[in-house]
Structures are given as structure tokens and as C-alpha cells.
Design a protein around this motif. Structure first.
Motif, PDB file in Angstrom:
ATOM      1  N   MET A 122       7.978   6.712  -0.291  1.00  0.00           N
ATOM      2  CA  MET A 122       7.949   5.391   0.549  1.00  0.00           C
ATOM      3  C   MET A 122       8.352   5.883   1.979  1.00  0.00           C
ATOM      4  N   ILE A 123       9.482   6.697   2.188  1.00  0.00           N
ATOM      5  CA  ILE A 123       9.851   6.767   3.641  1.00  0.00           C
ATOM      6  C   ILE A 123       8.779   7.607   4.525  1.00  0.00           C
ATOM      7  N   LYS A 126      12.472   1.473   4.636  1.00  0.00           N
ATOM      8  CA  LYS A 126      13.237   1.895   3.573  1.00  0.00           C
ATOM      9  C   LYS A 126      12.749   1.303   2.275  1.00  0.00           C
ATOM     10  N   GLU A 127      13.494   1.233   1.183  1.00  0.00           N
ATOM     11  CA  GLU A 127      13.074   0.335  -0.105  1.00  0.00           C
ATOM     12  C   GLU A 127      13.429  -0.969   0.346  1.00  0.00           C
ATOM     13  N   GLU A 187       1.055  -1.302   0.053  1.00  0.00           N
ATOM     14  CA  GLU A 187       0.126   0.097   0.113  1.00  0.00           C
ATOM     15  C   GLU A 187       0.900   1.098   0.013  1.00  0.00           C
ATOM     16  N   ILE A 188       1.983   1.316   0.778  1.00  0.00           N
ATOM     17  CA  ILE A 188       2.794   2.480   1.054  1.00  0.00           C
ATOM     18  C   ILE A 188       3.621   2.685  -0.525  1.00  0.00           C
ATOM     19  N   ALA A 189       4.156   1.509  -1.055  1.00  0.00           N
ATOM     20  CA  ALA A 189       4.667   1.556  -2.385  1.00  0.00           C
ATOM     21  C   ALA A 189       4.065   2.258  -3.447  1.00  0.00           C
ATOM     22  N   GLN A 190       2.719   1.561  -3.404  1.00  0.00           N
ATOM     23  CA  GLN A 190       1.901   1.949  -4.587  1.00  0.00           C
ATOM     24  C   GLN A 190       1.495   3.387  -4.366  1.00  0.00           C
ATOM     25  N   LYS A 191       1.137   3.959  -3.272  1.00  0.00           N
ATOM     26  CA  LYS A 191       0.709   5.136  -3.090  1.00  0.00           C
ATOM     27  C   LYS A 191       1.831   6.189  -3.502  1.00  0.00           C
ATOM     28  N   SER A 192       3.052   5.754  -2.956  1.00  0.00           N
ATOM     29  CA  SER A 192       4.233   6.646  -3.266  1.00  0.00           C
ATOM     30  C   SER A 192       4.364   6.639  -4.914  1.00  0.00           C
ATOM     31  N   PHE A 193       4.218   5.579  -5.375  1.00  0.00           N
ATOM     32  CA  PHE A 193       4.435   5.525  -6.906  1.00  0.00           C
ATOM     33  C   PHE A 193       3.537   6.360  -7.659  1.00  0.00           C
ATOM     34  N   LEU A 194       2.433   6.378  -7.100  1.00  0.00           N
ATOM     35  CA  LEU A 194       1.238   7.348  -7.798  1.00  0.00           C
ATOM     36  C   LEU A 194       1.499   8.948  -7.534  1.00  0.00           C
ATOM     37  N   ALA A 208       8.748  -1.580  -0.941  1.00  0.00           N
ATOM     38  CA  ALA A 208       8.952  -0.792   0.549  1.00  0.00           C
ATOM     39  C   ALA A 208       9.173  -2.047   1.356  1.00  0.00           C
ATOM     40  N   ILE A 209       9.734  -1.347   2.565  1.00  0.00           N
ATOM     41  CA  ILE A 209       9.683  -2.486   3.627  1.00  0.00           C
ATOM     42  C   ILE A 209       9.034  -1.798   4.724  1.00  0.00           C
ATOM     43  N   PHE A 210       7.876  -2.709   5.391  1.00  0.00           N
ATOM     44  CA  PHE A 210       7.158  -2.191   6.462  1.00  0.00           C
ATOM     45  C   PHE A 210       7.215  -3.155   7.630  1.00  0.00           C
TER      46      PHE A 210
END
Length: 338
Positions: free
Chosen positions: A164-165, A171-172, A135-142, A206-208
Motif C-alpha cells: 500500500m505504501i 500508511k494503513e 484503489e491503492i488498497a485493492q491493487k495492493s491486495f491483489l 489505506a490512507i491517501f
């Protein structure tokens, strides 16, 4: 004691081992909750223990669910294991040779994949963390607004990691790939200091809370690029639709590969169809030609077919799936970015 440890103890007993040595950071974290920052020895036995370095003791005591002891030396550790009657020692396959050398004279040793077998099946809370990372990675991409972005490949990669951070990732999950124009035909292209050209391929994650995500999208601009994109999208969709428990992993690879081959691009699909992920970005099993692992509920695996036309361009589309009765795509990012 946690379920993972109990399962591994059963494996040890069945194969006549008294202990199992783990040093890979994510293996130690998986078993204990403590992620080393320098080194650690985690030993699975009736009373499991982590030998942590002095500089990690505070962290280890605060986070480990199993007993922690300060590492003094190999000699002390080996002496303590021998005093417990340990003669046969299983080791993780990734154990460094330099570590193996220290143990080989005192124990009968064999490499065993007990830990990998445990990590194949994700608990619901692990899947939740992978979903949050996605979710974090996809939001950050958009947020990149990639179709109107005039930055360089390097700048876009940097902005994506920063997003992402800012959105909650630690981190990635691997070096972000932003490849445009002819560079997109390199599956592991390194972003360059050049303005984005067409098409644009972005592979990121992303890493969560320790858990990784992984997606790839390719934005195409010409009829020829769209034609290749459509083939890859068909392979992606049909491979995901085919996945069900009881199949072999290699059968999923075959679904994607056969579609791409039927269009005449079989030799341009130059990697496997997918890999598991979790605490590491690449785990087992994978959707590859030779992986005969039976698919089970709880596995989390990527599906990422691609076609790479050397010197021209490449297209890859990747989503991560969690497997229940069928494959469920994690996240909600459309394949085609409008």
C-alpha cells in the motif's frame, strides 16, 4: 471562510453559543487543513483561530486555511476568549476531560456534535480521495496473490502494508487483520506468526491524503465455508441494493441482519452492518440497530456483514459505498477472489 465553518457558526448562533472548541486532530484538519502532530486548540467563532504548539508553528502556517497563533498557556487562551465576550462555549464530545476541566470555571459549556454532523456529508473531493485510497488498497491486495501465498499471517499483513505504501498510501488506515483458520471467527483478530490456514479473512485499508479506505474479503475452501460465505454475500449485496436517501441507517442494518437470521445465524452476526469513514476510519453515522440517522446523498459508509462460528471459522465481506440516488460501491474488487 469555508462552508463547514459557516454551517457550524449557524449552529452555534441557533443554540446561543459564541464559540466551539475542537482538539481532535482530524477535526482540526477538517476545519483548517492543518493536522497537528502534538496538540492544538481550534476555536470556531466569528474569526476562527488555531492555537498550535511551538513545534508545529511552521507546519500550521503552511497548511492552515484559518488564522494560526502560537499556544502560550491555558490562561492566555482563556483570557483572549473572554476578552472577545465569549461566555457560552460548545465543545466536541470527544474533548478530553483534562482539557474540559481547564475551561469549565470560565464558561458555560455543553458538548455538541456540530462537527460530526458536518463530517457526515462528504464533498466530491473527499469522495475522490476515499476512492483513490480504495484503489491503492485493492491493487495492493491483489499483488499478494493470496491463494498461492505460503507466508505467515504476520508476513502477509506486513507485505500488504508495504504494498500500500509503495502504491501511494501514506500508511494503513487501521491495523491490518489477516486471520486464518479458527482465528477468522475473531472479528478483530491479530495476525500471528503461523502459516496461513483456511479460510483466510483479510480486513485492510489505506490512507491517501488523509482519507481512509476499508475492505474485507474472505477466501473459503470447503463446502461448509462456502455455504456461510454465500449467506454473508447475500446479506452484503441486498443491504447495498436497499440503500437509498431518506431511509434510516438502522433499516439497512435490518436488511442484512434479517437475511442472516433467516438462515439461522442471527446470533453469530455480532457487530453492526457498517460505519462511516473519512479522515477517521470510524465516523458517524453507522448501519447499526439503534442508529436512526436519515441517509443522505454524500454519505460514505461501509457494508460488512459477517458470521462468526466460535472455534471453527468466520466470514466477513466488506465494501465501502458512497450514496447518491442509490449506493455506489467504491472500487472494483470482486467479492470472490479466484
Amino acid at each position: 471562510m469555508n462552508l463547514h465553518v459557516n454551517n457550524m457558526l449557524k449552529d452555534l448562533e441557533k443554540d446561543d453559543f459564541q464559540a466551539y472548541l475542537l482538539t481532535q486532530f482530524t477535526n482540526v484538519e477538517y476545519v483548517s487543513g492543518y493536522r497537528p502532530t502534538s496538540f492544538a486548540f481550534c476555536i470556531i467563532k466569528e474569526n476562527p483561530i488555531v492555537y498550535a504548539s511551538g513545534m508545529d508553528m511552521e507546519l500550521a502556517k503552511n497548511t492552515s486555511s484559518i488564522e494560526v497563533k502560537e499556544y502560550e498557556s491555558y490562561d492566555v487562551m482563556i483570557k483572549e476568549l473572554k476578552e472577545e465576550g465569549i461566555k457560552c462555549l460548545a465543545i466536541e464530545p470527544a474533548l478530553p476531560f483534562s482539557t474540559y476541566v481547564r475551561f469549565r470555571d470560565d464558561f458555560e459549556i455543553d458538548a455538541k456534535t456540530y462537527i460530526d454532523k458536518q463530517r457526515m456529508i462528504k464533498a466530491p473531493e473527499e469522495i475522490k480521495k476515499i476512492a483513490r485510497a480504495t484503489e491503492i488498497a485493492q491493487k495492493s491486495f491483489l499483488q499478494l496473490d493470496i491463494l498461492n501465498n505460503s507466508g505467515t499471517e504476520k508476513e502477509v499483513a506486513f507485505d500488504l502494508v508495504r504494498n500500500m505504501i509503495e502504491n501511494g498510501a501514506s500508511k494503513e488506515s487501521f491495523d491490518t487483520i489477516v486471520a486464518s483458520g479458527p482465528s477468522s471467527s475473531l472479528p478483530h483478530a491479530i495476525p500471528e506468526a503461523k502459516k496461513l490456514s483456511q479460510p483466510i479473512l483479510i480486513d485492510w485499508g489505506a490512507i491517501f491524503e488523509g482519507y481512509c479506505s476499508d475492505n474485507t474479503r474472505t477466501m473459503v475452501y470447503s463446502e461448509r465455508q462456502q455455504e456461510i460465505w454465500d449467506i454473508v454475500a447475500e446479506a452484503h449485496d441486498k443491504a447495498i441494493k436497499a440503500v437509498k436517501p431518506g431511509m434510516k441507517c438502522c433499516e439497512v442494518d435490518k436488511v442484512a441482519r434479517d437475511i442472516i437470521s433467516d438462515y439461522g445465524y442471527g446470533d453469530k452476526f455480532i457487530h453492526s452492518t457498517g460505519h462511516s469513514l473519512g479522515l477517521d476510519i470510524h465516523e458517524t453515522p453507522g448501519f447499526s440497530l439503534r442508529d436512526e440517522t436519515i441517509i443522505e446523498e454524500g454519505m460514505v459508509i461501509t457494508v460488512e456483514p459477517g458470521i462468526y462460528l466460535e472455534g471453527e471459522f468466520g466470514v466477513r465481506l466488506e465494501d465501502t459505498i458512497s450514496i447518491s440516488k442509490k449506493a455506489n460501491i467504491i472500487g472494483n474488487l470482486p467479492l470472490s477472489i479466484e
